[in-house]
Design a protein around this motif. Structure first.
Motif, PDB file in Angstrom:
ATOM      1  N   LEU A   4       0.804  -1.224   0.000  1.00 23.06           N
ATOM      2  CA  LEU A   4       0.000   0.000   0.000  1.00 23.06           C
ATOM      3  C   LEU A   4       0.833   1.269   0.000  1.00 23.06           C
ATOM      4  N   GLY A   5       2.054   1.198   0.475  1.00 20.20           N
ATOM      5  CA  GLY A   5       2.915   2.380   0.486  1.00 20.20           C
ATOM      6  C   GLY A   5       2.329   3.505   1.308  1.00 20.20           C
ATOM      7  N   ASP A   6       2.295   4.721   0.725  1.00 27.15           N
ATOM      8  CA  ASP A   6       1.845   5.884   1.491  1.00 27.15           C
ATOM      9  C   ASP A   6       0.329   5.960   1.639  1.00 27.15           C
ATOM     10  N   ARG A   7      -0.388   4.984   1.108  1.00 30.69           N
ATOM     11  CA  ARG A   7      -1.837   4.931   1.366  1.00 30.69           C
ATOM     12  C   ARG A   7      -2.129   4.435   2.778  1.00 30.69           C
ATOM     13  N   LEU A   8      -1.160   3.759   3.386  1.00 32.18           N
ATOM     14  CA  LEU A   8      -1.326   3.278   4.759  1.00 32.18           C
ATOM     15  C   LEU A   8      -0.918   4.407   5.700  1.00 32.18           C
ATOM     16  N   VAL A   9      -1.910   5.136   6.195  1.00 31.11           N
ATOM     17  CA  VAL A   9      -1.636   6.368   6.939  1.00 31.11           C
ATOM     18  C   VAL A   9      -1.814   6.234   8.443  1.00 31.11           C
ATOM     19  N   ARG A  10      -2.472   5.177   8.904  1.00 31.23           N
ATOM     20  CA  ARG A  10      -2.700   4.990  10.334  1.00 31.23           C
ATOM     21  C   ARG A  10      -2.462   3.527  10.688  1.00 31.23           C
ATOM     22  N   ALA A  11      -1.982   3.288  11.903  1.00 35.58           N
ATOM     23  CA  ALA A  11      -1.795   1.918  12.383  1.00 35.58           C
ATOM     24  C   ALA A  11      -1.786   1.919  13.906  1.00 35.58           C
ATOM     25  N   THR A  12      -2.364   0.888  14.479  1.00 37.52           N
ATOM     26  CA  THR A  12      -2.290   0.721  15.925  1.00 37.52           C
ATOM     27  C   THR A  12      -1.000  -0.013  16.270  1.00 37.52           C
ATOM     28  N   ASP A  13      -0.573   0.141  17.493  1.00 37.99           N
ATOM     29  CA  ASP A  13       0.629  -0.536  17.961  1.00 37.99           C
ATOM     30  C   ASP A  13       0.378  -1.124  19.344  1.00 37.99           C
ATOM     31  N   THR A  14       0.154  -0.262  20.321  1.00 40.78           N
ATOM     32  CA  THR A  14      -0.094  -0.728  21.688  1.00 40.78           C
ATOM     33  C   THR A  14      -1.585  -0.872  21.989  1.00 40.78           C
ATOM     34  N   GLN A  15      -2.440  -0.494  21.058  1.00 45.21           N
ATOM     35  CA  GLN A  15      -3.882  -0.490  21.310  1.00 45.21           C
ATOM     36  C   GLN A  15      -4.508  -1.848  20.992  1.00 45.21           C
ATOM     37  N   CYS A  16      -5.357  -2.307  21.884  1.00 43.10           N
ATOM     38  CA  CYS A  16      -6.128  -3.538  21.697  1.00 43.10           C
ATOM     39  C   CYS A  16      -7.510  -3.167  21.169  1.00 43.10           C
ATOM     40  N   CYS A  17      -8.112  -4.038  20.370  1.00 46.04           N
ATOM     41  CA  CYS A  17      -9.449  -3.746  19.834  1.00 46.04           C
ATOM     42  C   CYS A  17     -10.516  -3.824  20.918  1.00 46.04           C
ATOM     43  N   GLY A  18     -10.226  -4.570  22.012  1.00 40.91           N
ATOM     44  CA  GLY A  18     -11.193  -4.691  23.095  1.00 40.91           C
ATOM     45  C   GLY A  18     -12.132  -5.873  22.984  1.00 40.91           C
ATOM     46  N   PHE A  19     -11.851  -6.798  22.079  1.00 41.15           N
ATOM     47  CA  PHE A  19     -12.741  -7.965  21.940  1.00 41.15           C
ATOM     48  C   PHE A  19     -12.759  -8.778  23.230  1.00 41.15           C
ATOM     49  N   GLY A  20     -11.621  -9.311  23.615  1.00 39.40           N
ATOM     50  CA  GLY A  20     -11.485  -9.902  24.943  1.00 39.40           C
ATOM     51  C   GLY A  20     -12.100 -11.256  25.159  1.00 39.40           C
ATOM     52  N   GLY A  21     -12.554 -11.940  24.103  1.00 41.48           N
ATOM     53  CA  GLY A  21     -13.110 -13.274  24.286  1.00 41.48           C
ATOM     54  C   GLY A  21     -14.300 -13.280  25.230  1.00 41.48           C
ATOM     55  N   VAL A  22     -14.252 -14.157  26.235  1.00 43.48           N
ATOM     56  CA  VAL A  22     -15.370 -14.299  27.163  1.00 43.48           C
ATOM     57  C   VAL A  22     -15.599 -13.023  27.975  1.00 43.48           C
ATOM     58  N   MET A  23     -14.596 -12.161  28.075  1.00 42.05           N
ATOM     59  CA  MET A  23     -14.779 -10.899  28.789  1.00 42.05           C
ATOM     60  C   MET A  23     -15.810 -10.018  28.097  1.00 42.05           C
ATOM     61  N   ARG A  24     -15.989 -10.223  26.795  1.00 40.61           N
ATOM     62  CA  ARG A  24     -17.004  -9.462  26.052  1.00 40.61           C
ATOM     63  C   ARG A  24     -18.395  -9.740  26.621  1.00 40.61           C
ATOM     64  N   LEU A  25     -18.567 -10.941  27.175  1.00 46.08           N
ATOM     65  CA  LEU A  25     -19.829 -11.295  27.826  1.00 46.08           C
ATOM     66  C   LEU A  25     -19.833 -10.893  29.293  1.00 46.08           C
ATOM     67  N   ALA A  26     -18.685 -11.087  29.958  1.00 45.78           N
ATOM     68  CA  ALA A  26     -18.628 -10.876  31.409  1.00 45.78           C
ATOM     69  C   ALA A  26     -18.614  -9.413  31.806  1.00 45.78           C
ATOM     70  N   ALA A  27     -17.926  -8.569  31.046  1.00 39.52           N
ATOM     71  CA  ALA A  27     -17.783  -7.150  31.424  1.00 39.52           C
ATOM     72  C   ALA A  27     -17.684  -6.268  30.186  1.00 39.52           C
ATOM     73  N   PRO A  28     -18.740  -6.188  29.384  1.00 36.58           N
ATOM     74  CA  PRO A  28     -18.675  -5.398  28.145  1.00 36.58           C
ATOM     75  C   PRO A  28     -18.374  -3.928  28.391  1.00 36.58           C
ATOM     76  N   GLY A  29     -18.793  -3.407  29.531  1.00 35.91           N
ATOM     77  CA  GLY A  29     -18.553  -1.997  29.819  1.00 35.91           C
ATOM     78  C   GLY A  29     -17.077  -1.666  29.965  1.00 35.91           C
ATOM     79  N   LEU A  30     -16.270  -2.652  30.364  1.00 39.58           N
ATOM     80  CA  LEU A  30     -14.834  -2.419  30.517  1.00 39.58           C
ATOM     81  C   LEU A  30     -14.091  -2.555  29.185  1.00 39.58           C
ATOM     82  N   THR A  31     -14.683  -3.261  28.241  1.00 40.29           N
ATOM     83  CA  THR A  31     -14.014  -3.401  26.943  1.00 40.29           C
ATOM     84  C   THR A  31     -14.211  -2.169  26.060  1.00 40.29           C
ATOM     85  N   GLU A  32     -15.252  -1.398  26.329  1.00 49.09           N
ATOM     86  CA  GLU A  32     -15.565  -0.246  25.470  1.00 49.09           C
ATOM     87  C   GLU A  32     -14.492   0.848  25.504  1.00 49.09           C
ATOM     88  N   PRO A  33     -13.964   1.254  26.671  1.00 52.16           N
ATOM     89  CA  PRO A  33     -12.892   2.260  26.649  1.00 52.16           C
ATOM     90  C   PRO A  33     -11.626   1.766  25.957  1.00 52.16           C
TER      91      PRO A  33
END
Length: 376
Positions: free
Chosen positions: A303-332
């Motif tokens: 993609l070259g210079d079309r790739l303008v943004r990328a995450t590094d230390t950030q998690c998407c927040g999916f969290g597996g079973v935590m998505r069911l157990a504590a969805p409010g904590l995955t949102e931030p």
């Protein structure tokens, strides 16, 4: 579990990399606190109630970043998985049912979730319904990369393809694109009836079920003659790399060497970019991809210079079973991820779980897809 929790020296290196701690500012949710509480639970079981243990077991994203930086090899996600296995609840049963019956449940559930009006989505179930709907990815991306020349690196070689549950049951276009690329490379694709990689079950505390899947998948590989094994989901690849059900150390090494990220296999392919290619694209780096992310390297080259943004230390927040157990904590956690991707018209990734989460939470006008969707 006892050995792992006692190894912790409370140095705090894990606090710098935990996405949950970074997003919430709550140190009690960090890996160090979980490790210390596991130690307390082992030494003085009466000091923590069953309810306390079950609550603790639900508050980990399972990203594994703490494990990567720990000088004492403390594996907090495995500690939490052991707690989950020792204190199962309805949410963990639901998660297990969802993963073990993927063939029957995923496609109809994803379609049905997308049809439920917002006004009927409760505060607790709404986030999970969005994630279910996000699994299908909507209409997908318009391809804009056309392979025009293939190297001979794999020509005539025998390969197995581990597609993963999402591609097999929901996202057939990923599988189709992968097969086209491998056909262009001239690889001889062997049949293989693989099961789920088992990583989602392992993280939720279902060690026996996860190991049974691992053993079944290794048998498929053995019966095929132990060939190279191409994979295009980062979480599946991490799960396969973690297998420990081999007859010998030599076979374990052979398995590790056989695993081939598809994006690495196609690095030598020459692509032509069509005029409909978005000008501003982002890439989400999955936690389980590790430091040397082959998908990111492939996209940066193509993609070259079309790739303008990328995450590094950030998690998407999916969290597996935590998505069911504590969805409010995955949102931030998820919001931090989108902050890093701000300005991208299209966001690409190579992890099926991340893509489900990002598709469900994408800002208005932003499209999300697997990098395979860009290949026509």
């Amino acid at each position: 579990m006892a050995e792992l929790s006692h190894n912790c020296i409370l140095c705090g290196k894990c606090l710098d990399v935990c996405p949950l701690l970074r997003a919430t500012g709550r140190e009690e949710l960090g890996p160090r606190a979980k490790s210390d509480l596991c130690r307390v639970l082992l030494e003085s079981p009466d000091r923590l109630s069953e309810e306390d243990a079950a609550r603790l077991a639900g508050l980990c994203l399972g990203c594994g970043r703490c494990r990567e930086v720990c000088s004492q090899s403390v594996d907090v996600p495995s500690l939490v998985a052991a707690l989950r296995g020792a204190h199962p609840d309805f949410k963990s049963w639901l998660w297990k049912t969802w993963l073990t019956r993927a063939r029957r449940l995923w496609s109809p559930s994803s379609k049905a979730a997308g049809l439920i009006p917002d006004r009927f989505r409760t505060e607790r179930l709404g986030p999970m319904l969005k994630t279910l709907a996000g699994m299908s990815g909507g209409p997908g991306l318009d391809p804009f990369l056309t392979p025009v020349a293939f190297p001979d690196t794999f020509r005539g070689g025998k390969l197995l393809l581990f597609a993963g549950c999402t591609a097999n049951y929901v996202q057939g276009r990923w599988l189709t694109a992968a097969l086209r690329l491998l056909d262009g490379l001239g690889a001889d694709i062997l049949p293989g009836d693989f099961q789920c990689c088992g990583s989602g079950l392992k993280g939720a505390g279902f060690a026996d079920e996860s190991r049974a899947m691992a053993e079944a998948n290794v048998r498929v590989w053995r019966q095929a003659g132990r060939p190279r094994l191409a994979v295009f989901c980062a979480s599946c690849l991490a799960g396969l790399r973690a297998y420990d059900c081999f007859d010998s150390e030599a076979e374990a090494r052979q398995w590790a060497e056989s695993l081939l990220p598809l994006s690495k296999a196609v690095r030598g392919v020459e692509f032509e970019t069509a005029g409909n290619a978005p000008e501003r694209m982002g890439y989400h780096h999955p936690c389980h991809a590790g430091k040397n992310d082959p998908d990111r390297a492939f996209l940066a080259a193509v993609l070259g210079d079309r790739l303008v943004r990328a995450t590094d230390t950030q998690c998407c927040g999916f969290g597996g079973v935590m998505r069911l157990a504590a969805p409010g904590l995955t949102e931030p956690v998820n919001r931090k991820c989108w902050d890093a991707l701000a300005g991208a018209e299209v966001v690409l990734s190579g992890c099926s779980a991340c893509l489900a989460q990002l598709s469900a939470t994408a800002p208005q006008g932003v499209r999300v897809g697997h990098w395979l969707e860009t290949v026509g």
